[in-house]
Design a protein around this motif. Structure first.
Motif, PDB file in Angstrom:
ATOM      1  N   ASN A   1     -34.015  19.955   2.374  1.00 47.45           N
ATOM      2  CA  ASN A   1     -35.418  19.639   2.180  1.00 47.45           C
ATOM      3  C   ASN A   1     -35.514  18.286   1.487  1.00 47.45           C
ATOM      4  O   ASN A   1     -35.484  18.194   0.270  1.00 47.45           O
ATOM      5  N   PHE A   2     -35.612  17.212   2.282  1.00 47.31           N
ATOM      6  CA  PHE A   2     -35.712  15.881   1.712  1.00 47.31           C
ATOM      7  C   PHE A   2     -37.025  15.754   0.952  1.00 47.31           C
ATOM      8  O   PHE A   2     -38.076  16.176   1.420  1.00 47.31           O
ATOM      9  N   THR A   3     -36.961  15.156  -0.231  1.00 44.67           N
ATOM     10  CA  THR A   3     -38.168  14.955  -1.020  1.00 44.67           C
ATOM     11  C   THR A   3     -38.434  13.470  -1.152  1.00 44.67           C
ATOM     12  O   THR A   3     -37.519  12.681  -1.378  1.00 44.67           O
ATOM     13  N   GLY A   4     -39.687  13.104  -1.006  1.00 45.61           N
ATOM     14  CA  GLY A   4     -40.057  11.702  -1.161  1.00 45.61           C
ATOM     15  C   GLY A   4     -39.966  10.952   0.148  1.00 45.61           C
ATOM     16  O   GLY A   4     -38.933  10.904   0.787  1.00 45.61           O
ATOM     17  N   LYS A   5     -41.081  10.408   0.586  1.00 54.33           N
ATOM     18  CA  LYS A   5     -41.108   9.627   1.813  1.00 54.33           C
ATOM     19  C   LYS A   5     -40.471   8.259   1.558  1.00 54.33           C
ATOM     20  O   LYS A   5     -40.427   7.763   0.432  1.00 54.33           O
TER      21      LYS A   5
ATOM     22  N   ASP B   1     -28.322   6.540   4.306  1.00 55.50           N
ATOM     23  CA  ASP B   1     -27.819   7.019   3.018  1.00 55.50           C
ATOM     24  C   ASP B   1     -28.257   8.461   2.755  1.00 55.50           C
ATOM     25  O   ASP B   1     -27.460   9.273   2.255  1.00 55.50           O
ATOM     26  N   ARG B   2     -29.510   8.796   3.090  1.00 54.73           N
ATOM     27  CA  ARG B   2     -30.013  10.145   2.839  1.00 54.73           C
ATOM     28  C   ARG B   2     -29.255  11.175   3.680  1.00 54.73           C
ATOM     29  O   ARG B   2     -28.864  12.229   3.185  1.00 54.73           O
ATOM     30  N   ILE B   3     -29.090  10.887   4.964  1.00 56.89           N
ATOM     31  CA  ILE B   3     -28.415  11.844   5.845  1.00 56.89           C
ATOM     32  C   ILE B   3     -26.947  11.968   5.456  1.00 56.89           C
ATOM     33  O   ILE B   3     -26.404  13.073   5.380  1.00 56.89           O
TER      34      ILE B   3
ATOM     35  N   LEU C   1     -36.070  14.630  15.118  1.00 57.48           N
ATOM     36  CA  LEU C   1     -37.504  14.765  14.861  1.00 57.48           C
ATOM     37  C   LEU C   1     -37.753  15.441  13.513  1.00 57.48           C
ATOM     38  O   LEU C   1     -38.640  15.014  12.758  1.00 57.48           O
ATOM     39  N   ASP C   2     -36.975  16.473  13.206  1.00 53.75           N
ATOM     40  CA  ASP C   2     -37.145  17.169  11.924  1.00 53.75           C
ATOM     41  C   ASP C   2     -36.882  16.231  10.750  1.00 53.75           C
ATOM     42  O   ASP C   2     -37.617  16.236   9.753  1.00 53.75           O
ATOM     43  N   ILE C   3     -35.817  15.439  10.863  1.00 55.34           N
ATOM     44  CA  ILE C   3     -35.495  14.508   9.776  1.00 55.34           C
ATOM     45  C   ILE C   3     -36.576  13.437   9.659  1.00 55.34           C
ATOM     46  O   ILE C   3     -36.999  13.081   8.549  1.00 55.34           O
ATOM     47  N   ALA C   4     -37.026  12.910  10.789  1.00 66.20           N
ATOM     48  CA  ALA C   4     -38.059  11.880  10.773  1.00 66.20           C
ATOM     49  C   ALA C   4     -39.320  12.379  10.085  1.00 66.20           C
ATOM     50  O   ALA C   4     -39.929  11.688   9.255  1.00 66.20           O
TER      51      ALA C   4
ATOM     52  N   MET D   1     -36.795   6.320  15.429  1.00 64.01           N
ATOM     53  CA  MET D   1     -35.847   5.250  15.718  1.00 64.01           C
ATOM     54  C   MET D   1     -34.828   5.040  14.591  1.00 64.01           C
ATOM     55  O   MET D   1     -33.617   5.016  14.856  1.00 64.01           O
ATOM     56  N   PRO D   2     -35.253   4.854  13.321  1.00 67.24           N
ATOM     57  CA  PRO D   2     -34.232   4.657  12.272  1.00 67.24           C
ATOM     58  C   PRO D   2     -33.346   5.886  12.092  1.00 67.24           C
ATOM     59  O   PRO D   2     -32.178   5.758  11.698  1.00 67.24           O
ATOM     60  N   VAL D   3     -33.873   7.067  12.381  1.00 64.70           N
ATOM     61  CA  VAL D   3     -33.055   8.284  12.288  1.00 64.70           C
ATOM     62  C   VAL D   3     -31.984   8.268  13.370  1.00 64.70           C
ATOM     63  O   VAL D   3     -30.812   8.556  13.110  1.00 64.70           O
TER      64      VAL D   3
END
Length: 216
Positions: free
Chosen positions: A3-7, A21-23, A41-44, A52-54
């Protein structure tokens, strides 16, 4: 999926690095488990970015061996094999030796003192039998030496491999005790750093790896 926090709200160049770095960090700490499937899509959506960056980050991680992709079928975290652990420890052994050899010749006094502090942290963690702390201390020392090489090519190549090394070496083991032979090697490395003896520093690193790592 973690659960990534912070956009992420960064420039396009920095955004790609931040997504990577996050992934990568999630793979290293096990939030993305070996074999787990990943949907861009979920990560984005979680990070508040476009796909695209994902996708670019996943392609970069594939080149580094942390992700495997099959077109139109799956994207998943690679499994950790014993061969991968052995290869990673071997790579880290030689890269750390080379980093020490270059860095010891180029450090200023402040950097030399800092390297000795980091080395003592590693020694203490090993003596305490704390494998997790030993790994953390090792990577702090290693990355500091890499930075002190002042060689942008060496630094770039090594930093591109750092997440794979951290993930794979996490599955290996550091020794849980510091006997007289290992203690003597730490003393030898300290002396080499203090006297700016690059060749002796490199050899001490190689011998310390042999004495304090296991592929079991």
């Amino acid at each position: 999926m973690p659960n990534f926090t912070g956009k992420l709200d960064l420039s396009p160049t920095r955004l790609g690095d931040a997504v990577y770095d996050r992934i990568a960090a999630a793979i290293v700490d096990g939030s993305f488990a070996p074999g787990e499937r990943i949907r861009d899509l979920d990560i984005a959506e979680s990070l508040g970015v476009s796909r695209m960056p994902v996708r670019e980050a996943l392609q970069r991680l594939e080149r580094e061996g942390l992700i495997e992709m099959s077109a139109s079928r799956f994207t998943r975290v690679t499994e950790i094999t014993p061969e991968m652990v052995t290869a990673s420890i071997e790579f880290a052994r030689y890269q750390t030796g080379v980093a020490a050899r270059m860095a010891v010749e180029r450090m200023d006094d402040a950097a030399r003192r800092r390297s000795l502090e980091l080395l003592e942290d590693l020694r203490t963690a090993l003596a305490a039998g704390d494998r997790d702390r030993a790994r953390e201390s090792y990577f702090a020392c290693f990355l500091f030496l890499v930075d002190q090489t002042e060689n942008p090519v060496f630094r770039s190549v090594t930093m591109d491999a750092r997440f794979a090394l951290e993930r794979n070496i996490r599955s290996g083991s550091f020794a849980i005790a510091v006997d007289d032979a290992v203690s003597a090697l730490f003393d030898e490395l300290r002396d080499a750093i203090e006297s700016a003896d690059a060749l002796r520093a490199e050899q001490s690193i190689l011998e310390l790896f042999d004495a304090t790592t296991s592929r079991d």
